[in-house]
Enzyme design. Sequence first.
Site, PDB file in Angstrom:
ATOM      1  N   ASP A 508       0.865  -1.179   0.000  1.00  0.00           N
ATOM      2  CA  ASP A 508       0.000   0.000   0.000  1.00  0.00           C
ATOM      3  C   ASP A 508       0.911   1.241   0.000  1.00  0.00           C
ATOM      4  OD1 ASP A 508      -2.322   1.613   0.323  1.00  0.00           O
ATOM      5  OD2 ASP A 508      -1.840   1.779   2.448  1.00  0.00           O
ATOM      6  N   ASP A 695      -2.145  -0.994   5.838  1.00  0.00           N
ATOM      7  CA  ASP A 695      -2.373  -0.314   7.115  1.00  0.00           C
ATOM      8  C   ASP A 695      -3.279  -1.107   8.047  1.00  0.00           C
ATOM      9  OD1 ASP A 695      -4.894  -0.003   6.063  1.00  0.00           O
ATOM     10  OD2 ASP A 695      -4.686   2.126   5.625  1.00  0.00           O
ATOM     11  N   ASP A 699      -7.013  -1.809   3.988  1.00  0.00           N
ATOM     12  CA  ASP A 699      -6.473  -2.925   3.207  1.00  0.00           C
ATOM     13  C   ASP A 699      -6.826  -4.283   3.801  1.00  0.00           C
ATOM     14  OD1 ASP A 699      -4.996  -1.124   1.473  1.00  0.00           O
ATOM     15  OD2 ASP A 699      -3.728  -0.770   3.207  1.00  0.00           O
TER      16      ASP A 699
END
Length: 805
Positions: A508, A695, A699
Amino acid sequence: MQKRRCDHCHLEFDEKVLLRDESFGDGVKYFCCKGCQGVYHLLKSEGLDDFYEKIGDVQLDPASEDLGDVQKFDLDGFNEKYIKTKDGFSEIYLIIEGIHCSACVWLNEKVLHQKDGIVEASINQTNNKAKVVWDTETIKLSEIILTIRSIGYNAYPYDPSMQEVQANATRREYYSKLLVGIFTTMNIMWIAVAQYAGYFSGMKVDIKNVLNFAEFVLATPTLFYTGSIYFKGAYYGIKNRYINMDILVATGASLAYIYSIYAMFSHKGEVYFDSVTMIITFVFTGKYLEVLSKKNAVDRLDGFNSSTPTEVLVIKDNEKLLLGVQEVKVGDIIEIKAGEKIVIDGIIDSGEGSFDTSSLTGEATPLFLKQGDKVLSGYICLDSVIRYTALSDVRSSVLSKITSLLEDSMNKKPKIERVANVVSGYFSTAILLLALGTFAFWYFGGSSFERALIVSISVIVIACPCALGLATPVSTLVGLGLGAKKGILFKEASFLETMAKCDVLMLDKTGTITEGKPKIVQNIYLKEFDKSLLYSLVKSSTHPISKAIVEFYEENDVEILDLKEIKTVEAKGIVARYKESVLCGGNQNLLRDRGIVSQDYFAEYSQFYFALDGEVVAVFALEDTPRLGAKQSIEAIKKMGVEVAMLTGDNEKAAKKIADMVGISKVYASLLPHEKADIVDSVRVEGKRVVMVGDGINDALALSKSEIAITLGSGTDVALNVSDVVLMNDSFDSLYHAFLISKKTYRVIKENLILSFIYNSITIPLAMAGYVIPLFAALSMSLSSLLVIGNSMRINFAIKPFYKE
């Protein structure tokens, strides 16, 4: 008066004093005591009554009822200290005494799994620690302890301080046995020199007899005292129909010993008492070093719990009270002084100072904390007096959660270890058959009985299922320990193997590759509006971009308004209502969904749009910076053959800019959470294995789809709950170290298995051909085990600096 045997222990008693039991449906059973009757009922009810067929006519010690001390396992005080409650079930860690091999593990796990109410029972052979999960409505802990005792073992709760005492006692016992073995071996070698000299130059019969007897006197304590652990292990192996290394050692040494006694009294052939002594001493030396190596590896994992205070200073009504950590409640004020360890998480109320966080994060540099900062259990105050408010009880603290994770990880065996254990069991059986075949070949091929026996003993002794059995668990322990030292926690040992096999890393962007602290670099107001409306809207969100805008307006003359119908739209933004006005704040996807026209004002940055009543009134350009070491870490991971990609909900140009800064060429931008998960799925369909780093919130779906989920969370609850591998600090090189440790550990495991295979492939044929005497067979067997242990220790040197900060 008629004599009759007890149907459990097989000891004979007068029939009149025996207990009659007609409840089995297959005739009357007789028992000498209620203990034997209870064990018979247990084995019968668990479907293990073929145990009596296995032992034949062997007499057992009568079973002890031992009901006195088990009641303590059901007391409230014991429960508070040792038992945890999770998902409605009780959980405890036990140390099981008497485990010698994988057969012991198998028997205990099988018997426990067959008990109603036991949800999980997994045992780690390296430290005899068992994790037991059970339903208290169905079975009591005291019943579980009695079940373990009934099959010849004992169990007590795991306590780090108590475990250290037990480990030291075991080490002293092994050390005394080793001293006896070394003493007798050194003395018997001098006698053996005289024996061999006399063999070639001639020796009087009476002198030879004296020397033979002297060797017999020295060999006997070595075999039955130093070698007692092998006979005990062999007994349990035979009892459970499982051929282990102990059976091989005990069989080889015993055959040489028995034949030597025959040769000594019959004056036919030569004695091999020197071989008996050296077989036991050399193999036991390897065993002793193995125990030390395992303990050192386990000590590193237990280090999280070492020196943890059992009492803390609590401030109540301006008085200082020394309370047990179990008595501390959320909201209590705790005082700590320089040099003391924090055991309960909290927020500092007064004072400031430096803290050693290395036990959690692996970072050597002290962390300076002040009023309002959060302190975590495991931190050590270095230079001040601090008072802080407890945010949790001791069981919910970060340190307790990490300790539980480490304990769980040691009990979850990697797939390769389970396979190795199965192979090891068949291997021992094959060796006994080979030894029998070797004896038949030599004896019926024209050689003497003595020659055939010695060659077959060499075959038994030189074979080393021990090296095969050690190949995985020792390496795994070292890998887990090194990870813990560096602030990297693998929730299961099996994740070491899984992560080592992964060939795709998906990251991410915000808060993972970047610091997660974006700053406003440009902004534009398209129309005048009340800034308090925007401030109040973003204040209701915890997203990093919202926090940046809050910080931007913090010093302005704004106020928090009473917004209604506040709603977070996942991966898009937030909407709310104030009086008659509709407020929208977020990215272009949010505006598009609501039919609001917008355009790219700052295409190369992350953009935040604020719309009032369907019209965009302000646009902000934000920029985040990559984490320290992100570029170097990603480059190093790519050199391992791992493909790296970025998944982000940000716009493509802003994502590409960050990707270029850290060296990522594959970028998936403008993604919703479910689209991230779809990409992970599509990569896995291609046969690739994925590590997903995010995180833990937006996600979560993508993380759940990957083989290994990782969050960068500095020990937060989200990181501990969501991750398969927990990175305790936010330095990006921890991710690289996690890959390095897993791949190094898996490679060493494979090396150990190959070493064991090569060793046995070379030495067993040599022994069968008669080129290896029992003395060198024992020596080479010990060396092969030490070689595997030494190779495993190389994992400790896996991490080396790969860039300079």
